[in-house]
Design an enzyme around this catalytic site. Structure first.
Site, PDB file in Angstrom:
ATOM      1  N   GLU A  85      41.884   7.313  27.429  1.00  0.00           N
ATOM      2  CA  GLU A  85      43.088   7.301  26.537  1.00  0.00           C
ATOM      3  C   GLU A  85      44.041   6.113  27.414  1.00  0.00           C
ATOM      4  OE1 GLU A  85      46.459  10.094  24.906  1.00  0.00           O
ATOM      5  OE2 GLU A  85      45.821  10.448  26.901  1.00  0.00           O
ATOM      6  N   LYS A 160      44.749  10.790  16.907  1.00  0.00           N
ATOM      7  CA  LYS A 160      45.058  12.057  17.546  1.00  0.00           C
ATOM      8  C   LYS A 160      45.973  12.673  16.792  1.00  0.00           C
ATOM      9  CE  LYS A 160      46.778  13.319  22.165  1.00  0.00           C
ATOM     10  NZ  LYS A 160      47.713  12.582  23.379  1.00  0.00           N
ATOM     11  N   CYS A 203      42.527  13.613  24.560  1.00  0.00           N
ATOM     12  CA  CYS A 203      43.343  14.214  25.673  1.00  0.00           C
ATOM     13  C   CYS A 203      43.969  15.776  25.190  1.00  0.00           C
ATOM     14  CB  CYS A 203      44.545  13.311  25.919  1.00  0.00           C
ATOM     15  SG  CYS A 203      45.591  13.675  27.374  1.00  0.00           S
TER      16      CYS A 203
END
Length: 327
Positions: A85, A160, A203
């Site tokens: 990321e 995301k 993440c």
């Protein structure tokens, strides 16, 4: 450069550059060292390179550092390379983060598609700052995981879906990703790659097991969570979460990571990690500096783990898990 092979049991092994291992006594205690040449050309299974970088607001320097890791991975026989990321940059303010963002048609992704085509290598670019569809009106972005094949084509983009809005004053952590980021609308199907079917997360998605189970149900053999964990949350939760996701889905888990100080306001935990379907750590880049681990992905381990402990067959239907009375 010499490399270190670490052998766990009879089949799992990885190669790691010495710079990534030099100060990592925790990993040294896990493995049996054997010196050998950098390129493991006799590998029976495809190799994945899991990378660790220290991105800054300097996009050109970041590309140069990532390109060097990708080229090293190719030289050593990798079929697919995983970057973390924020591989493109990590801004020092909301304003800088937005100003540096681009569309998928911009220069950054174009350079990576050219690199993939030139090296005939698949790339996982986790956490690209992608300008939203209404950029001109709202100045908001997506945090996008981009998969590029060895012909330089973008074959999948996952945006995301769980945004990191967390205040931990006692840990010195204060981040509000939703202030400038649009949550993704949906999951995307696992992608067939040279190393297997890869399910995409980013993440903070790691903290939501529903996502990993959904990807596994749709055929994922490998889960990937490119990340930039804070030092405080990483030390407490990073490895245990990655191992848990591997164990409950019986998938490989590959997690590229940011490491070290990005600018005066932010640092990341590091420890880019590779975990097998039994939950055993195969490779760890440590917490000191950029580097990569090169991991053999033996899908036979996925099949045997699932066959010997058929967790998914034992899972009850969704209605069962919703059968408790509402409170």
């Amino acid at each position: 450069m010499l490399t270190l092979r670490c052998v766990f049991g009879s089949s799992a092994k990885f190669l790691v550059s010495f710079p990534a291992l030099k100060h990592n006594t925790r990993l040294q205690n896990r493995c049996l060292p054997v010196l050998e040449k950098p390129h493991m050309s006799g590998s029976l299974h495809p190799l994945a390179a899991v990378c660790q970088v220290t991105a800054t607001p300097d996009k050109e320097a970041n590309f140069s550092a990532c390109k060097q890791l990708v080229e090293e991975a190719k030289q050593r026989g990798a079929s697919m390379v995983f970057l973390p990321e924020g591989f493109d940059y990590i801004g020092s303010s909301r304003e800088e983060t937005l100003a540096l963002s681009e569309s998928l048609a911009g220069d950054t992704i174009s350079r990576y598609t050219q690199l993939a085509r030139k090296l005939e290598l698949w790339l996982s670019l986790g956490g690209f700052h992608e300008r939203g569809h209404d950029w001109e009106a709202d100045r908001r972005i997506h945090n996008s995981h981009v998969i590029i094949n060895d012909r330089g084509d973008i074959v999948s983009v996952y945006r995301k879906s769980h945004l990191f809005d967390v205040e931990l004053p006692e840990k010195g952590v204060s981040l509000k990703e939703s202030a400038f980021t649009i949550p993704g609308p949906s999951l995307v199907a696992p992608v067939q790659t040279p190393i297997g079917k890869v399910g995409l997360g980013i993440c903070y998605d790691l903290r939501f097991p529903e996502l990993s189970v959904a990807l596994q149900r749709h055929g994922a053999e490998i889960l990937t969570y490119p990340s930039a964990f804070t030092v405080a949350t990483g030390a407490a939760h990073w490895e245990v979460l990655l191992r848990a996701r591997a164990i409950e889905t019986q998938c490989f888990v590959l997690a590229a990571a940011q490491v070290g100080r990005h600018h005066e306001k932010r640092s990341s935990y590091g420890h880019a990690l590779a975990v097998d379907p039994w939950g055993e750590v195969l490779g760890d880049c440590g917490e000191e500096k950029p580097g990569l681990v090169l991991v053999e992905v033996d899908l036979g381990k996925v099949r045997s783990t699932r066959r010997n402990m058929p967790v998914q067959q034992h899972r009850r239907d969704d209605a069962f898990y919703c059968s408790l009375p509402q409170t």
